[in-house]
Write a protein that holds these residues in place. Structure first.
Motif, PDB file in Angstrom:
ATOM      1  N   GLU A 293      41.235  70.897  16.627  1.00 35.27           N
ATOM      2  CA  GLU A 293      41.902  69.618  16.862  1.00 35.27           C
ATOM      3  C   GLU A 293      41.200  68.495  16.109  1.00 35.27           C
ATOM      4  O   GLU A 293      41.845  67.592  15.581  1.00 35.27           O
ATOM      5  N   HIS A 294      39.883  68.573  16.049  1.00 29.32           N
ATOM      6  CA  HIS A 294      39.112  67.558  15.336  1.00 29.32           C
ATOM      7  C   HIS A 294      39.454  67.549  13.848  1.00 29.32           C
ATOM      8  O   HIS A 294      39.318  66.526  13.173  1.00 29.32           O
ATOM      9  N   LEU A 295      39.909  68.681  13.336  1.00 26.57           N
ATOM     10  CA  LEU A 295      40.225  68.793  11.918  1.00 26.57           C
ATOM     11  C   LEU A 295      41.692  68.501  11.610  1.00 26.57           C
ATOM     12  O   LEU A 295      42.118  68.625  10.470  1.00 26.57           O
ATOM     13  N   SER A 296      42.452  68.111  12.625  1.00 26.90           N
ATOM     14  CA  SER A 296      43.890  67.904  12.397  1.00 26.90           C
ATOM     15  C   SER A 296      44.150  66.796  11.378  1.00 26.90           C
ATOM     16  O   SER A 296      45.166  66.818  10.679  1.00 26.90           O
ATOM     17  N   GLY A 297      43.231  65.843  11.268  1.00 29.43           N
ATOM     18  CA  GLY A 297      43.414  64.778  10.294  1.00 29.43           C
ATOM     19  C   GLY A 297      43.412  65.287   8.867  1.00 29.43           C
ATOM     20  O   GLY A 297      44.005  64.678   7.975  1.00 29.43           O
ATOM     21  N   ILE A 298      42.747  66.421   8.632  1.00 26.03           N
ATOM     22  CA  ILE A 298      42.712  66.998   7.288  1.00 26.03           C
ATOM     23  C   ILE A 298      44.109  67.429   6.870  1.00 26.03           C
ATOM     24  O   ILE A 298      44.562  67.188   5.757  1.00 26.03           O
TER      25      ILE A 298
END
Length: 295
Positions: A225-230
């Motif tokens: 979820e933390h990497l969803s911005g990628i």
């Protein structure tokens, strides 16, 4: 057409006409400067003259106002190589070049320092850091690289990273299906279908970005979820990697719908397979990302 679809398509058309919508990602493609042009030329003189005064641009990066705009301008210049480690970044020079206050310059440099692009040390000043120190997962840096000289590497790396993340997220999401989430994903597919029928690429891309971001967020893995911005950043990069999400087409729409159906059925394997097929709609991807090995 659902109310949600109509609202989203109307908002996208308003944004396309020049009105800024909430969360809109602003991009400033800039001309590449050749290595010969940069040699021996002071950084500010080598910059695009159109960058001039920061206030000439209508909007900044994700932060609004002069501060956000200056972060955008300096970030692009660092990533493009127009600003290098050969000379310090002098706040007074920056303020004069972009006609902003020292406070704005100082705040902007702090943001760039947090992204790993620059470092400030006593008796040394503020200097550009090597690429190995940059936070390459930062959405702004992803965007700046995608519109600079490193565009091909950035887009290939994004394709490879998405290939690694999203099929797993689709499999995990099948075990965390909530009714409201399923409906939201189905709504995004509906919006994409209407947008494609009307030739509305902007609305298609926005619904596509929300679909993929939501899917990662409901996978039940906080690190993913933390990497969803990628993924969101990757989908915002136009003309980028050859994946099924780059431009509206029937195959991409079909695979999105298959993912929704698999999630509704709780079939993680089918959701994962559909996502892999979506990310390889275009044959060029197979030359970028190797097919998974059979065990």
């Amino acid at each position: 057409m659902s109310t949600l679809a109509h609202t989203m398509m109307t908002a996208a058309r308003s944004a396309d006409s020049g009105l800024t919508g909430p969360g809109e990602l602003d991009r400033y493609p800039y001309a590449e400067a050749s290595a010969a042009d940069r040699v021996g030329v002071p950084a500010w003189e080598s910059a695009d003259p159109e960058l001039g005064r920061v206030g000439r641009r209508a909007a900044g990066s994700r932060g609004r106002g002069l501060h956000g705009q200056l972060v955008q301008q300096l970030g692009q210049m660092i990533v493009s190589g127009d600003l290098g480690a050969d000379r310090p970044l002098v706040p007074e020079e920056i303020g004069q070049r972009f006609e902003v206050s020292r406070t704005v310059v100082r705040e902007s440099l702090r943001v760039l320092e947090a992204k790993g692009l620059v470092s400030a040390r006593p008796n040394v000043g503020t200097r550009v850091r090597p690429v190995s120190d940059w936070n390459l997962l930062d959405p702004d840096i992803i965007e700046w690289r995608a519109f600079g000289p490193q565009r091909d590497d950035q887009r290939r790396e994004l394709s490879e990273l998405r290939w690694t993340m999203e099929p797993l997220a689709a499999r995990l999401a099948a075990g965390h299906g909530r009714e409201e989430v399923q409906q939201r994903l189905a709504d995004m597919v509906e919006i994409m279908g209407h947008a494609m029928a009307q030739g509305d690429a902007l609305t298609f891309s926005r619904a596509d970005a929300e679909f993929h971001s939501l899917l990662i967020q409901v996978a039940g893995n906080r690190m993913l979820e933390h990497l969803s911005g990628i993924v969101s950043a990757a989908l915002q990069v136009s003309g980028g990697p050859v994946t099924g999400c780059d431009r509206p087409n029937e195959a991409a729409l079909t695979h999105h719908a298959r993912i929704v159906d698999a999630l509704a059925a709780g079939d993680g394997a089918a959701a994962e397979a559909a996502m892999r097929q979506l990310l390889t709609v275009h044959p060029e991807v197979e030359r970028v990302v190797p097919a998974p090995r059979e065990h």
